[in-house]
Design a protein around this motif. Structure first.
Motif, PDB file in Angstrom:
ATOM      1  N   GLN A 282      -3.548  -0.408 -23.339  1.00  0.00           N
ATOM      2  CA  GLN A 282      -3.930  -1.442 -24.284  1.00  0.00           C
ATOM      3  C   GLN A 282      -4.268  -0.866 -25.659  1.00  0.00           C
ATOM      4  N   VAL A 285      -0.995  -0.209 -27.269  1.00  0.00           N
ATOM      5  CA  VAL A 285      -0.363  -1.468 -27.677  1.00  0.00           C
ATOM      6  C   VAL A 285      -0.971  -1.976 -28.982  1.00  0.00           C
ATOM      7  N   ALA A 288       0.233   0.072 -31.848  1.00  0.00           N
ATOM      8  CA  ALA A 288       1.624  -0.264 -32.163  1.00  0.00           C
ATOM      9  C   ALA A 288       1.725  -1.607 -32.883  1.00  0.00           C
ATOM     10  N   LEU A 289       0.866  -2.560 -32.511  1.00  0.00           N
ATOM     11  CA  LEU A 289       0.893  -3.865 -33.170  1.00  0.00           C
ATOM     12  C   LEU A 289       0.510  -3.747 -34.644  1.00  0.00           C
ATOM     13  N   ASP A 292       3.591  -2.362 -36.361  1.00  0.00           N
ATOM     14  CA  ASP A 292       4.779  -3.212 -36.392  1.00  0.00           C
ATOM     15  C   ASP A 292       4.561  -4.465 -37.231  1.00  0.00           C
ATOM     16  N   GLN A 323      -3.384  -7.977 -25.101  1.00  0.00           N
ATOM     17  CA  GLN A 323      -2.572  -8.436 -26.223  1.00  0.00           C
ATOM     18  C   GLN A 323      -1.145  -7.948 -26.028  1.00  0.00           C
ATOM     19  N   PHE A 325       2.584  -6.903 -26.949  1.00  0.00           N
ATOM     20  CA  PHE A 325       3.288  -6.319 -28.098  1.00  0.00           C
ATOM     21  C   PHE A 325       4.554  -7.118 -28.422  1.00  0.00           C
ATOM     22  N   THR A 328       3.954 -10.958 -29.118  1.00  0.00           N
ATOM     23  CA  THR A 328       3.264 -11.217 -30.385  1.00  0.00           C
ATOM     24  C   THR A 328       4.188 -10.975 -31.568  1.00  0.00           C
TER      25      THR A 328
END
Length: 730
Positions: A282, A285, A288-289, A292, A323, A325, A328
């Motif tokens: 998590q 992730v 990374a969010l 991105d 959440q 990835f 979203t």
């Protein structure tokens, strides 16, 4: 979402985007639930689907409404599904051994155990966020994470194959040769190939959901054309089901007494491994969010929100959630930040719960299996192959080792092996970092003591007998051996050593092997008649040396700083070689006479000077005092120090007989930039700015001589500073 959109667009656009997102997240949720509730639990799949879907709906609502990032949606954590599946098998086997073979009783126990594990995951997330530990998961070596993901990918791939042909306990050759199995596997392989290849060829958010929806629609078209009804397809294992019960009936607690202490103890490794990896996953992730979406958010707050979502989902038996990835990113690309769009997957999950098993009877097994196979292939093969192109070879080897260990020996054993291999690799690479980042002789570097010219010349010619080793990093058995070998080699060379100084200022710690190496260096010093000094030891390292009784009279000593150690080494060298040839006291008149032989008399200077006497530790000037005079040291030593609040003063320079201090004040004025105190009984003379101005008026030739002397002193200090900088740079 753009504020310029009309009201219908503001509702319709996020609804459509959320629906497309829901295709991925809900099908994935069903796939994971089917993987966990398989084999003997398959007849009670409705129980598992009800708890997993309920957990997904609750978690999605919590994250969509509570996240600090508008437009954040949720999904089940892929890495947890195989772990929970293994936990389900363990519970089923345990119940069967006790004679409890009813699949609904076993499914109830699995749901409750899964919910408890998810609840613990949520509590761990919250605790981690409370202690600001959101970044700790990033400390796990990447080869271990890569290998773990690869191993999990294998389980997903095999799980997808088993799910496709409804062989959860193992794929038999006889079953594989049946016509419907061959057709099912062919459909799954083709679909998974499209799921893997097409998104790589066409970089568009809608590719993956479109492939899933198209596969379902094509299957239904062929079903209608063939005139096959849903019950017949369920009997031949083409679609999910048949189901017993409804999705709105949460499992009862009857029969759960079988979850005794021994079973709980056996399940602990699954739970611990799942919680730890879920946290690491998590955190990755969320990072990374941020990258991105190009939107920053509070990592610990989002981790706490994921914890709250898992607590809510765990209460109804859900799987770990966080959440999402991919979902979203898809949602934000389609509609921008929208909490309404993020709630749509939860809405569709609730509709599916109400519609119950009837709706799921139209979902082909090969589509769900193909999704697991595609995700498994991505993790098991493509990701680790992609990493191998950019990562060092040894890191790739570790990743493959972890992957095989997870597959063959289990998750925790695989992680332990990976961590051990990563530590060994780190130690192997760290040993190549030189433990000695600089080796300097007394001819190259000197203490911050301004000495008489004769002593300075001696240090330039004979200072090679003093050697300073500046150490760095962590000293341990793999890198300290080179230090011992260097000392042994230097002890056999010329000129003979008088002092070796080890500067520990940049050392963070050491092991017992390093201590033994330094003990041997001390023995070499005794055998070759040179002194060994350890400088800059912190409190912990000093305790280690003292516990080992390293200090030996004047042979092996501990000194606060390398500068002080250099001073003592220079004092020993000077005492041995220039004793009686360097005057203990030197007047300013004597020094000026060397600039104007036969032309200068002390009587001309006397009216402008004031005599000053200092006792040990008496302060001559304080930092910040008015700078209105210079001082000439006739005898003794004074030290210029930089005072720091809450810390020990830092020595800038020690001045002995024949040196000036405070001379810049005569030209710049202002305030003192350092404090000066006496090291011993001292005698000095003071020349004030007013006295110099009077001298310039009354005796210009004498003033010019003073100016010349000051310039030479400043030039010497600049040259010494330049030399020190050059030594530091090289």
């Amino acid at each position: 979402m753009s504020p310029g959109l009309s009201f219908p667009e503001q509702v319709l656009r996020p609804a459509v985007a959320g629906t497309v997102t829901a295709v991925w997240t809900i099908v994935a949720t069903i796939a994971y639930a089917t993987l966990v509730f398989s084999g003997p639990l398959a007849p009670a799949l409705a129980v598992g689907l009800s708890t997993v879907l309920s957990g997904f709906v609750l978690s999605s609502v919590v994250i969509a409404l509570g996240s600090g990032l508008t437009g954040m949606t949720a999904s089940n954590l892929t890495v947890a599904a195989p772990v929970y599946a293994a936990m389900g098998v363990a519970i089923s086997n345990d119940f069967t051994s006790m004679g409890l073979t009813d699949p609904f009783t076993q499914a109830t126990a699995v749901s409750l155990a899964s919910g408890a594990a998810t609840l613990l995951t949520g509590l761990f997330f919250v605790a981690l966020a409370s202690f600001r530990g959101g970044a700790l998961g990033q400390l796990l070596p990447y080869p271990v994470i890569s290998g773990y993901n690869s191993g999990i990918g294998w389980f997903l791939l095999i799980g997808g194959l088993k799910l496709t042909i409804d062989q959860p306990l193992g794929i038999s050759a006889a079953h594989l040769l049946e016509p419907h199995s061959i057709a099912q596997l062919a459909a799954a392989v083709v679909t998974s190939a499209v799921l893997v290849i097409l998104p790589r060829r066409v970089a568009h958010w809608a590719v993956l959901p479109s492939v899933l929806m198209t596969s379902v629609l094509l299957f239904q078209i062929f079903r209608l054309a063939a005139g096959a009804d849903v019950p017949a397809l369920q009997t031949s294992h083409w679609v999910l089901g048949p189901f017993t019960g409804t999705f709105l009936h949460l499992p009862a607690v009857a029969g759960v007494a079988g979850l005794d202490f021994d079973l709980t103890r056996r399940l602990a490794p699954y739970v611990v491994g799942s919680v730890f990896i879920a946290a690491v996953t998590q955190v990755l992730v969320l990072s990374a969010l941020e990258n991105d979406l190009r939107r920053t958010f509070a990592l610990n707050n989002e981790l706490a929100m994921a914890g709250a979502a898992n607590i809510a989902g765990g209460l109804v038996g859900g799987l770990p959630t966080g959440q999402a990835f991919a979902a979203t990113v898809l949602l934000n690309k389609q509609t921008g930040p929208s909490r309404f769009g993020a709630l749509i997957p939860a809405l569709w999950g609730a509709i599916l719960l109400v519609a119950g098993p009837t709706l799921l009877g139209y979902l082909p097994r090969f589509v769900v299996g193909a999704l697991l196979i595609a995700v498994g292939l991505e993790r098991f093969v493509f990701r680790i192959v992609g990493d191998a192109r950019i990562n060092p070879v040894l890191e790739t080897v570790i990743a493959v080792l972890v992957s095989l260990s997870v597959i063959l020996l289990g998750i925790l054993n695989g992680m332990a092996i990976g961590l051990a291999a990563a530590i060994v690799l780190f130690a192997y690479n760290y040993r190549r970092i030189p433990v000695v980042w600089a080796t300097l002789s007394g001819s190259e570097i000197r203490s911050n003591v301004v000495r008489a010219p004769e002593v300075t010349r001696l240090l330039e010619t004979e200072g090679a007998g003093i050697v300073l080793f500046r150490l760095q990093g962590y000293l341990f058995f793999l890198n300290v051996s080179s230090l011992r070998a260097t000392v042994e080699q230097r002890a056999d060379e010329k000129p003979a050593l008088s002092d070796i100084i080890f500067d520990f200022r940049d050392v963070v710690g050491m092991d017992s092997s390093a201590l033994m190496a330094f003990r041997r260096v001390g023995q070499i010093g005794e055998e070759n008649n040179f002194r060994v000094a350890f400088a800059g030891l912190d409190a912990d390292l000093r305790d280690v040396f003292e516990s080992a009784r390293m200090w030996r009279d004047d042979r092996v000593i501990c000194i606060d700083t390398a500068d002080r150690a250099l001073q003592f080494a220079e004092d020993r060298l000077a005492a041995k070689n220039v004793r009686g040839r360097v005057p203990h006291a030197l007047t300013l008149s004597d020094v000026l006479a060397t600039f104007a032989p036969g032309e200068f008399s002390a009587d001309r200077l006397a009216p402008y000077l004031e005599h000053v006497k200092l006792e040990p530790n008496q302060v001559l000037m304080h930092l910040g005092d008015p700078a209105d005079a210079m001082f000439f040291v006739e005898s003794g030593q004074v030290t210029a120090e930089l005072e720091r609040e809450g810390a020990a003063p830092v020595r800038l320079q020690t001045l002995s007989s024949g040196a000036l201090t405070g001379e810049i004040a005569l030209f710049r004025g202002g305030v003192r930039t350092a404090s000066v105190r006496a090291e011993e009984n001292c005698r000095l003379v003071r020349l004030s700015k007013e006295a110099l101005e009077r001298m310039e008026s009354d005796d210009p030739d004498l003033a010019r001589l003073i100016h010349r002397y000051i310039i030479v002193q400043l030039a010497d200090k600049v040259a010494n500073t330049t030399r020190m900088i050059d030594v530091g740079l090289h």
